[in-house]
Design a protein around this motif. Sequence first.
Motif, PDB file in Angstrom:
ATOM      1  N   VAL A  85       9.488   6.323  -6.390  1.00 48.31           N
ATOM      2  CA  VAL A  85      10.101   6.361  -4.733  1.00 48.31           C
ATOM      3  C   VAL A  85      11.520   6.304  -5.048  1.00 48.31           C
ATOM      4  O   VAL A  85      12.215   6.921  -4.170  1.00 48.31           O
ATOM      5  N   SER A  86      12.190   5.469  -5.756  1.00 49.29           N
ATOM      6  CA  SER A  86      13.682   5.508  -5.930  1.00 49.29           C
ATOM      7  C   SER A  86      14.312   6.671  -6.571  1.00 49.29           C
ATOM      8  O   SER A  86      15.238   7.070  -6.462  1.00 49.29           O
ATOM      9  N   ARG A 113       7.863   9.407   4.844  1.00 48.73           N
ATOM     10  CA  ARG A 113       9.429   9.181   4.610  1.00 48.73           C
ATOM     11  C   ARG A 113       9.930  10.001   3.493  1.00 48.73           C
ATOM     12  O   ARG A 113      10.822  10.889   3.831  1.00 48.73           O
ATOM     13  N   ILE A 114       9.194  10.074   2.624  1.00 50.20           N
ATOM     14  CA  ILE A 114       9.567  10.948   1.225  1.00 50.20           C
ATOM     15  C   ILE A 114       9.544  12.570   1.575  1.00 50.20           C
ATOM     16  O   ILE A 114      10.218  13.437   1.438  1.00 50.20           O
ATOM     17  N   LYS A 126       3.446   5.274   5.202  1.00 47.56           N
ATOM     18  CA  LYS A 126       4.893   5.382   5.765  1.00 47.56           C
ATOM     19  C   LYS A 126       5.838   5.838   4.948  1.00 47.56           C
ATOM     20  O   LYS A 126       6.733   6.800   5.115  1.00 47.56           O
ATOM     21  N   ILE A 127       5.877   5.449   3.736  1.00 47.01           N
ATOM     22  CA  ILE A 127       6.911   5.596   2.496  1.00 47.01           C
ATOM     23  C   ILE A 127       6.536   7.084   2.287  1.00 47.01           C
ATOM     24  O   ILE A 127       7.372   8.068   2.028  1.00 47.01           O
ATOM     25  N   LYS A 128       5.071   7.070   2.123  1.00 51.16           N
ATOM     26  CA  LYS A 128       4.942   8.975   1.931  1.00 51.16           C
ATOM     27  C   LYS A 128       5.642   9.920   2.763  1.00 51.16           C
ATOM     28  O   LYS A 128       5.919  11.064   2.520  1.00 51.16           O
ATOM     29  N   ILE A 154       1.008   3.034  -2.769  1.00 49.94           N
ATOM     30  CA  ILE A 154       2.136   3.437  -1.940  1.00 49.94           C
ATOM     31  C   ILE A 154       1.716   3.650  -0.352  1.00 49.94           C
ATOM     32  O   ILE A 154       0.735   4.297  -0.135  1.00 49.94           O
ATOM     33  N   ASP A 155       2.238   2.870   0.542  1.00 54.19           N
ATOM     34  CA  ASP A 155       2.040   2.996   1.889  1.00 54.19           C
ATOM     35  C   ASP A 155       2.109   4.400   2.457  1.00 54.19           C
ATOM     36  O   ASP A 155       3.223   4.967   2.007  1.00 54.19           O
ATOM     37  N   TRP A 159       5.822   3.334  -7.911  1.00 53.39           N
ATOM     38  CA  TRP A 159       7.092   2.808  -7.098  1.00 53.39           C
ATOM     39  C   TRP A 159       8.414   3.169  -7.828  1.00 53.39           C
ATOM     40  O   TRP A 159       9.408   3.382  -7.187  1.00 53.39           O
ATOM     41  N   LYS A 209      14.539   9.749  -4.599  1.00 52.57           N
ATOM     42  CA  LYS A 209      16.031   9.801  -3.589  1.00 52.57           C
ATOM     43  C   LYS A 209      17.075  10.116  -4.570  1.00 52.57           C
ATOM     44  O   LYS A 209      18.021  10.858  -4.175  1.00 52.57           O
ATOM     45  N   TYR A 227      14.527  -2.697  -3.710  1.00 56.42           N
ATOM     46  CA  TYR A 227      14.625  -2.929  -1.887  1.00 56.42           C
ATOM     47  C   TYR A 227      15.801  -3.689  -1.717  1.00 56.42           C
ATOM     48  O   TYR A 227      16.558  -3.146  -0.886  1.00 56.42           O
TER      49      TYR A 227
END
Length: 447
Positions: A240-241, A275-276, A271-273, A268-269, A237, A244, A210
């Motif tokens: 997630v990176s 966004r992905i 909100k992150i899902k 995983i939250d 996690w 991208k 982060y």
Amino acid sequence: MKKSILLFFFFGMFFPVLLLAQTEPNDIALANDEFQDSFYESLLQKGIENYDKAITALEKCQKLQPNNATIFFEFGKNYLAQKQYVKAYSSFEKATQIDPKNKWFWVGMYDVCYETKDFSQAIIIVTKLIEFKKEYKEDLVSLYMNTQQFDKALNLINELNETVGKSEMRDNYKLQILRESKYQNSEKDNLIAQIKKFPKEESNYIALIYLYSESNQEEKALEIAKKLETEIPTSSWAQVSLFKFHLNNNDGANAVKAMNIVLESKNIDQKIKHRILNEFLIFINNKPQFDTDLEKAIAYFDTDTAVKVALEIGKFYHNKKDWDKAIKYYEKHLNTNSEDFATQILLFEVYTQKMQFDILAKKAEDLIEIFPLQPQFYYFAGLANNQLQKFKKASSLLEMGLDYLVNDKALQINFYIQLGEAYSGLGDVVKKESYFSKAEKILKEKN
């Protein structure tokens, strides 16, 4: 007799009687009785919140035992209850000078600092209290935050995280500190050290990724993500990176793999899902080979009540004028949200753009049967029937719909235009001109 025994036990334990040399035995007994009676009186008066009388009784005790730390402690408690903070602090301080090993005397000074918000002085007191009880380090963190000594707070937070484990309060403090970039480098160094010490602790990798991402150090973020994947292969996690990274390299296949791992994860939250999924949606624009993957991704959100994913994707394609996909996702959303009138209207607008008037007419008329008070459905049914040259049916539907129209000038104009079209098709010139004139009049009033 019972009172004397109890008082003797109480005072014998906690309040040693200080006597002068060569005092007569009878004098000793009288002094002791007077002290005990006065002290008992002070406790009684304090208990019923007569603090002035309690203080008067304590003054008698002090004359008899001028160096009794507990008397000063009691003075402090009574003055604090009266909000006489200077006298309270002075009394507690005197108690610590006589007996510096009694924790509660220091606590009294801390209470005064807390009440008066003298956080700088409180730090001095709490530093002493830590010698008695390590848990006071938690208080010290808050005091450092209140005095904006963020570097000290951060160091102590990291120490406590390692020695006693993390806490929500300290995590929030840490986030607040790390908003300032000048503290981020030291935190990066701390996290790197923590990863070396505890290579299986996932949270340290996440925090470091982060920080690197926030400071636009994408290569370092990727390096840590790969390291996390190596050390903890089951970590979602890391993906997630990596997701991208794969998108940036136009590697759709691996991006899909990473995305699916993230979307399946319970850690995983949401909100992150979301966004992905949004990033993937943008990536696959004009890449129909990924349509099936998008369908699978959307399925992960079927039970999501916070965001209607199929609806949002429908709007995405609507804005891009990709009508077929907009219809597909609007219909998918409406399968489980049939009373979402706003989405029904969006779908009807797309049918209009596609000139699919037969479908539009049927769906709008079906909805009129279920929801007969919704004027928008009459409007689209009338529009569709006009385009299908069913002018009589169109005029009938439109005139019925007008009865349910309330305070919507834009829709009223559209109704009148469609009624003008319907009567034009029926060859009724008078009504045609009448409705077109009404539409024009409202339009002028709006402008």
